[in-house]
Design a protein around this motif. Structure first.
Motif, short mmCIF file in Angstrom:
data_model
loop_
_atom_site.label_atom_id
_atom_site.label_comp_id
_atom_site.label_asym_id
_atom_site.label_seq_id
_atom_site.Cartn_x
_atom_site.Cartn_y
_atom_site.Cartn_z
N MET A 87 -57.84 82.00 66.28
CA MET A 87 -59.06 81.56 66.97
C MET A 87 -59.35 82.51 68.12
O MET A 87 -58.47 83.27 68.57
N PRO A 88 -60.59 82.49 68.64
CA PRO A 88 -60.93 83.35 69.78
C PRO A 88 -60.17 82.90 71.03
O PRO A 88 -59.83 81.73 71.20
N VAL A 89 -59.94 83.86 71.92
CA VAL A 89 -59.27 83.57 73.18
C VAL A 89 -59.97 82.43 73.92
O VAL A 89 -59.32 81.57 74.51
N SER A 90 -61.31 82.42 73.88
CA SER A 90 -62.08 81.42 74.62
C SER A 90 -61.79 80.00 74.17
O SER A 90 -61.96 79.05 74.94
N HIS A 91 -61.34 79.82 72.92
CA HIS A 91 -61.03 78.48 72.41
C HIS A 91 -59.53 78.20 72.38
O HIS A 91 -59.12 77.03 72.30
N ALA A 92 -58.73 79.25 72.44
CA ALA A 92 -57.29 79.08 72.33
C ALA A 92 -56.72 78.25 73.48
O ALA A 92 -55.89 77.37 73.26
N GLN A 93 -57.18 78.52 74.70
CA GLN A 93 -56.64 77.78 75.84
C GLN A 93 -57.04 76.32 75.78
O GLN A 93 -56.25 75.44 76.11
N GLN A 94 -58.27 76.04 75.37
CA GLN A 94 -58.70 74.64 75.23
C GLN A 94 -57.84 73.92 74.20
O GLN A 94 -57.47 72.75 74.39
N PHE A 95 -57.52 74.61 73.11
CA PHE A 95 -56.68 74.02 72.06
C PHE A 95 -55.29 73.72 72.60
O PHE A 95 -54.75 72.64 72.38
N ARG A 96 -54.71 74.66 73.33
CA ARG A 96 -53.37 74.44 73.90
C ARG A 96 -53.40 73.26 74.88
O ARG A 96 -52.51 72.41 74.87
N ASP A 97 -54.42 73.25 75.72
CA ASP A 97 -54.52 72.17 76.71
C ASP A 97 -54.65 70.81 76.03
O ASP A 97 -54.06 69.81 76.48
N ALA A 98 -55.42 70.75 74.93
CA ALA A 98 -55.61 69.49 74.21
C ALA A 98 -54.28 69.01 73.64
O ALA A 98 -53.98 67.81 73.68
N LEU A 99 -53.47 69.93 73.13
CA LEU A 99 -52.17 69.55 72.58
C LEU A 99 -51.24 69.05 73.68
O LEU A 99 -50.52 68.06 73.50
N LEU A 100 -51.27 69.70 74.82
CA LEU A 100 -50.42 69.28 75.94
C LEU A 100 -50.86 67.91 76.48
O LEU A 100 -50.02 67.06 76.80
N ASN A 101 -52.16 67.71 76.56
CA ASN A 101 -52.67 66.41 77.01
C ASN A 101 -52.31 65.31 76.03
O ASN A 101 -52.01 64.17 76.43
N GLN A 102 -52.35 65.64 74.75
CA GLN A 102 -51.98 64.67 73.71
C GLN A 102 -50.53 64.25 73.89
O GLN A 102 -50.19 63.06 73.81
N ALA A 103 -49.66 65.23 74.14
CA ALA A 103 -48.25 64.92 74.32
C ALA A 103 -48.03 64.06 75.56
O ALA A 103 -47.25 63.11 75.55
N ALA A 104 -48.75 64.42 76.62
CA ALA A 104 -48.57 63.69 77.88
C ALA A 104 -49.05 62.26 77.78
O ALA A 104 -48.53 61.37 78.45
N SER A 105 -50.08 62.00 76.99
CA SER A 105 -50.63 60.65 76.88
C SER A 105 -49.94 59.80 75.83
O SER A 105 -50.34 58.66 75.59
N ALA A 106 -48.89 60.33 75.21
CA ALA A 106 -48.10 59.58 74.23
C ALA A 106 -48.98 59.01 73.12
O ALA A 106 -48.86 57.83 72.76
N SER A 107 -49.82 59.86 72.54
CA SER A 107 -50.68 59.42 71.45
C SER A 107 -49.85 59.26 70.18
O SER A 107 -48.67 59.59 70.13
N ALA A 108 -50.49 58.79 69.14
CA ALA A 108 -49.76 58.44 67.92
C ALA A 108 -49.03 59.62 67.30
O ALA A 108 -47.97 59.45 66.70
#
Length: 343
Positions: free
Chosen positions: A239-260
């Protein structure tokens, strides 16, 4: 490998490519993220710059799907060739459409051909006509002389035309003004990187978390045939650099919020992001920096042009011309160019 006037057929194809300048410029703009990524891989394998444009000749950089025993991907690789190159092809995944894996495999193959034949033109013949057939031609006729630039070997017209088209496209890149076209630029945020996946997920979910159109993500990750990024096959997405960081952040937020679908913390021990190789590529996409008050330099290799160097170092062609007192776009192998301003 040759300049624009080395063969009339090369010049003819260069004009044919650019007869509609606006359409040509748009096609280059669409291909530029993949082209720039391929350029990075080619440099890692020390492959002549012209071969960065090989997917243009083969497919226009499009991820063409494979059917039965037909070629596939932007490199148009046959299934048997893919197996020899170590690219997986099955009903779930087609490595010929994997931007990173296929580019790396092709550049290794081209480097192997050059090591064997010591001539990039013959390497192109081997890519198109096959290594065995090309080796037989060398045994029968010897290596071709430097001129004519298109070897006069008894090969199929399509093989001769393949090299002609490659040289023609390189000609346009070297001398765009001659063909009345303007080559587009790529910002650092548009460069492609490989982002590590902690677990399998549908491409639709990945696109949502990256904040990018699903069709764009599919185009960059067409190897996954079932629209699911399966980490048991390939544990990354392009993916482009501009979207890569958003993707990483979304995964980290998912982990932090204890989603399914949260992963154990151990899975994030080394971080979620680009692999070492792609981090280096991303770093290479940043503007060149000066060191100790002196400008950084680059020694020109065969097949490179000001436009390709500008894309690689994320500067403009105008900057390169200004820093090196160039009045045109002609450069020669071995020439040392400044790629940043002196302080």
């Amino acid at each position: 490998m040759a300049d624009c006037d080395a063969d009339p057929a090369v010049l003819s194809w260069a004009r044919r490519y650019t007869r509609n300048p606006q359409r040509f410029e748009q096609e280059v703009r669409d291909a530029l993220p993949k082209l720039t990524y391929v350029q990075q891989v080619a440099a890692e394998h020390d492959v002549a710059g012209e071969f960065v444009l090989l997917p243009w000749v083969e497919s226009g950089f499009r991820p063409i799907p494979g059917r039965r025993d037909r070629p596939a991907g932007m490199w148009q690789i046959m299934p048997t060739t893919a197996a020899a190159m170590g690219l997986r092809v099955d009903r779930h995944y087609d490595g010929r459409l994997d931007v990173h894996a296929s580019a790396d495999a092709v550049m290794k193959l081209l480097s192997h051909y050059h090591d064997q034949f010591h001539d990039w033109r013959v390497a192109d013949y081997a890519y198109n006509a096959g290594e065995f057939r090309t080796r037989k031609l060398v045994q029968q006729h010897g290596l071709p002389p430097a001129t004519p630039v298109i070897p006069r070997w008894p090969v199929h017209d399509i093989t001769r035309e393949h090299l002609t088209k490659l040289l023609a496209m390189a000609c346009v890149v070297r001398e765009p003004d001659r063909f009345h076209v303007s080559l587009p630029t790529l910002t650092p945020s548009q460069h492609l990187v490989s982002v590590a996946l902690p677990h399998s997920m549908p491409l639709a979910r990945a696109a949502d978390r990256a904040g990018m159109p699903l069709d764009q993500l599919k185009n960059l990750n067409a190897a996954f045939r079932n629209d699911v990024a399966d980490t048991s096959i390939a544990s990354y997405l392009m993916m482009p650099v501009s979207h890569a960081q958003q993707f990483r952040d979304a995964l980290l937020n998912q982990a932090a919020s204890a989603s399914a679908d949260r992963l154990p913390e151990a899975s994030f021990a080394t971080g979620i992001g680009a692999t070492d190789a792609t981090d280096a590529s991303a770093a290479g996409a940043k503007p060149a920096q000066t060191v100790a008050g002196r400008a950084r330099t680059h020694r020109v290799k065969s097949g490179e042009s000001l436009w390709l160097l500008a894309r690689h170092y994320s500067v403009s062609v105008g900057d390169l011309q200004h820093w090196n007192h160039l009045h045109g776009q002609s450069i020669k192998p071995g020439q040392v160019l400044k790629i940043s301003a002196s302080r």
